[in-house]
Design a protein around this motif. Structure first.
Motif, mmCIF file in Angstrom:
data_model
loop_
_atom_site.group_PDB
_atom_site.id
_atom_site.type_symbol
_atom_site.label_atom_id
_atom_site.label_comp_id
_atom_site.label_asym_id
_atom_site.label_seq_id
_atom_site.Cartn_x
_atom_site.Cartn_y
_atom_site.Cartn_z
ATOM 1 N N GLU A 104 0.768 -1.280 0.237
ATOM 2 C CA GLU A 104 0.054 0.009 -0.015
ATOM 3 C C GLU A 104 1.023 1.202 -0.102
ATOM 4 O OE1 GLU A 104 -2.863 -0.168 3.270
ATOM 5 O OE2 GLU A 104 -4.217 -1.093 1.949
ATOM 6 N N ASP A 105 0.125 2.287 -0.720
ATOM 7 C CA ASP A 105 1.148 3.501 -0.633
ATOM 8 C C ASP A 105 -0.191 4.548 -0.485
ATOM 9 O OD1 ASP A 105 2.808 5.539 -1.561
ATOM 10 O OD2 ASP A 105 2.226 5.468 -3.508
ATOM 11 N N GLU A 106 0.306 5.581 0.357
ATOM 12 C CA GLU A 106 -0.586 6.615 0.834
ATOM 13 C C GLU A 106 -0.097 7.775 -0.227
ATOM 14 O OE1 GLU A 106 -2.676 9.416 4.343
ATOM 15 O OE2 GLU A 106 -0.866 8.072 4.436
ATOM 16 N N LEU A 107 -1.120 8.530 -0.501
ATOM 17 C CA LEU A 107 -0.719 9.789 -1.338
ATOM 18 C C LEU A 107 -1.221 11.133 -0.708
ATOM 19 C CD1 LEU A 107 -2.320 8.769 -4.975
ATOM 20 C CD2 LEU A 107 -0.168 8.493 -4.304
ATOM 21 N N LEU A 108 -0.407 11.973 -0.409
ATOM 22 C CA LEU A 108 -0.540 13.160 0.443
ATOM 23 C C LEU A 108 -0.518 14.329 -0.566
ATOM 24 C CD1 LEU A 108 2.238 11.857 2.948
ATOM 25 C CD2 LEU A 108 -0.352 11.737 3.269
ATOM 26 N N VAL A 109 -1.184 15.481 0.049
ATOM 27 C CA VAL A 109 -1.031 16.896 -0.575
ATOM 28 C C VAL A 109 0.311 17.317 -0.018
ATOM 29 C CG1 VAL A 109 -1.889 19.149 -0.691
ATOM 30 C CG2 VAL A 109 -3.475 17.273 -0.267
ATOM 31 N N ILE A 110 0.976 17.875 -1.146
ATOM 32 C CA ILE A 110 2.593 18.229 -0.779
ATOM 33 C C ILE A 110 2.320 19.879 -1.207
ATOM 34 C CG2 ILE A 110 3.861 16.161 -0.789
ATOM 35 C CD1 ILE A 110 4.506 17.310 -3.824
ATOM 36 N N CYS A 111 3.272 20.692 -0.391
ATOM 37 C CA CYS A 111 3.282 22.236 -0.898
ATOM 38 C C CYS A 111 4.497 22.602 -0.068
ATOM 39 C CB CYS A 111 2.002 22.860 -0.341
ATOM 40 S SG CYS A 111 1.930 22.886 1.474
ATOM 41 N N SER A 112 4.868 23.884 -0.707
ATOM 42 C CA SER A 112 5.950 24.756 0.028
ATOM 43 C C SER A 112 5.733 24.997 1.316
ATOM 44 C CB SER A 112 6.130 25.893 -0.961
ATOM 45 O OG SER A 112 7.143 26.893 -0.357
ATOM 46 N N PHE A 140 0.214 23.101 -5.150
ATOM 47 C CA PHE A 140 0.174 22.130 -4.426
ATOM 48 C C PHE A 140 0.195 20.980 -5.576
ATOM 49 C CE2 PHE A 140 -4.381 22.155 -5.024
ATOM 50 C CZ PHE A 140 -4.645 21.021 -5.267
ATOM 51 N N ALA A 141 0.454 20.023 -4.729
ATOM 52 C CA ALA A 141 0.341 18.645 -5.590
ATOM 53 C C ALA A 141 -0.145 17.610 -4.838
ATOM 54 C CB ALA A 141 1.556 18.252 -6.394
ATOM 55 N N ILE A 142 -0.525 16.170 -5.465
ATOM 56 C CA ILE A 142 -0.704 15.142 -4.755
ATOM 57 C C ILE A 142 0.295 13.917 -5.166
ATOM 58 C CG2 ILE A 142 -2.631 13.457 -4.085
ATOM 59 C CD1 ILE A 142 -4.631 15.504 -4.664
ATOM 60 N N ALA A 143 0.947 13.576 -4.087
ATOM 61 C CA ALA A 143 2.114 12.704 -4.419
ATOM 62 C C ALA A 143 2.311 11.559 -3.522
ATOM 63 C CB ALA A 143 3.576 13.552 -4.482
ATOM 64 N N SER A 144 2.952 10.324 -3.835
ATOM 65 C CA SER A 144 3.058 9.273 -3.135
ATOM 66 C C SER A 144 3.885 9.621 -2.026
ATOM 67 C CB SER A 144 3.960 8.022 -4.142
ATOM 68 O OG SER A 144 4.593 7.452 -3.315
ATOM 69 N N LYS A 197 -8.440 14.015 3.820
ATOM 70 C CA LYS A 197 -9.467 13.843 4.416
ATOM 71 C C LYS A 197 -10.730 13.476 3.726
ATOM 72 C CE LYS A 197 -12.239 14.551 8.778
ATOM 73 N NZ LYS A 197 -12.858 15.352 9.559
ATOM 74 N N PRO A 198 -11.108 12.230 3.343
ATOM 75 C CA PRO A 198 -10.546 10.911 3.707
ATOM 76 C C PRO A 198 -9.322 10.570 3.310
ATOM 77 C CG PRO A 198 -12.350 10.430 2.303
ATOM 78 C CD PRO A 198 -12.330 11.971 2.554
ATOM 79 N N ARG A 199 -8.682 9.486 4.007
ATOM 80 C CA ARG A 199 -7.093 9.306 3.549
ATOM 81 C C ARG A 199 -7.241 8.674 2.112
ATOM 82 N NH1 ARG A 199 -4.126 9.776 8.560
ATOM 83 N NH2 ARG A 199 -2.350 9.057 7.451
ATOM 84 N N LEU A 200 -6.249 8.775 1.510
ATOM 85 C CA LEU A 200 -6.154 8.403 -0.038
ATOM 86 C C LEU A 200 -4.813 7.448 -0.033
ATOM 87 C CD1 LEU A 200 -6.813 8.300 -2.933
ATOM 88 C CD2 LEU A 200 -5.483 10.533 -3.186
ATOM 89 N N THR A 201 -5.313 6.228 -0.103
ATOM 90 C CA THR A 201 -4.227 5.055 -0.117
ATOM 91 C C THR A 201 -4.723 4.246 -1.300
ATOM 92 O OG1 THR A 201 -5.682 3.758 1.180
ATOM 93 C CG2 THR A 201 -3.969 4.908 2.329
#
Length: 300
Positions: free
Chosen positions: A162-170, A240-244, A263-267
């Protein structure tokens, strides 16, 4: 052991392109054209119709393709079975992987496997999930690792981890102060995305749609062809991006970006794909078993 002309013909027939077949076979296009010409002279018939920049199989070509697949499959199986009689795992290992897995997971796994089996010659082919699926279906790579569910009916799929995707930003972004973010909070904000065909892009789009964010609501400012380039753009503060989670570990340690759970989590489940009903060598089986165990170390 199989006739090289037959191998070249098979690649051209599957790609329906001399140029793409040359890339797959690591040959020049003139060399591919020459091999096809020789085969057509051998059978005294045209195997491809050519015109308007496109090619198609003739009825004779369709017949040759059916036999070529059987001949090449049996030839490959014979080579592997004879090699395995020595009792040692070795030979060429053709692995394909979508970019996130190829850049952040497989290099260490392939290196470790090579150390355990010095006679193995691994080759890693990198592409987006769609490309890797196609290459596996065409039998030009032994096994593929992809980031999205398989769309090919003739492929077997096994979940690896499994891998979670997260919001990433500066760190300077207003988003950085959040503990978690809902899809609705991301609407209209500058969004940097992976390219179409990417498993990450496909999975993220489906998640956003499921939670009420339509494509026209997303403020897409840039599309990037790899996780590294995606992170590089986000570091500039453009959006922003959504990344592994696997792809951002180093940047997080350096403090170049901030990661916020959705939210909800993205896996998602990362998967292995290989042809159904195809002989699988002891080498490929050993690598699959080893990679399956090691990939679980990346699980969330």
């Amino acid at each position: 052991m199989a006739d090289r002309r037959l191998q070249v013909f098979h690649a051209v027939a599957k790609q329906l392109s001399f140029t793409k077949a040359a890339e797959v076979l690591f040959m020049t296009q003139p060399a591919v054209t020459f091999q096809i010409k020789q085969l057509e002279e051998h059978f005294n018939t045209r195997l491809f119709d050519r015109g308007h920049g496109r090619i198609a199989l003739t009825p004779a070509g369709e017949l040759v393709l059916a036999y070529a697949e059987r001949i090449l499959g049996l030839s490959s199986e014979m080579d592997v079975r004879l090699a395995e009689m020595t009792g040692e795992i070795g030979g060429s290992l053709l692995v394909g992987a979508s970019t996130t897995i190829a850049e952040f997971m497989l290099p260490r796994i392939l290196g470790e496997f090579k150390s355990l089996h010095p006679n193995v010659r691994p080759r890693l082919v990198v592409g987006n999930s769609e490309t890797i699926e196609t290459r596996v279906a065409e039998h030009t790579i032994d096994i593929g690792f992809i980031e999205s569910p398989s769309h090919q009916p003739n492929l077997q799929t096994e979940a690896s981890c499994e891998d979670e995707l997260l919001v990433i930003c500066s760190p300077k972004s207003p988003l950085a102060k959040h503990k978690e973010l809902t899809p609705a909070q991301l609407v209209d904000l500058p969004y940097v995305s992976r390219e179409p065909g990417s498993g990450t892009r496909e999975f993220t789009d489906a998640y956003l749609h499921k939670h009420g964010v339509q494509p026209e609501q997303v403020n897409l400012v840039m599309e990037m062809g790899s996780p590294i380039s995606l992170i590089g753009v986000v570091e500039t503060g453009l959006g922003f991006a959504i990344a592994s989670s696997a792809s951002i570990a180093k940047s997080l340690r350096l403090g170049d970006i901030v990661a916020i759970p959705l939210k909800p989590r993205l896996t998602r489940k990362l998967s292995m794909v290989y042809p159904k009903e195809k002989f699988r060598s002891r080498l490929v089986t050993a690598f699959v078993d080893y990679a399956s165990k090691r990939l679980k170390d990346f699980a969330v």
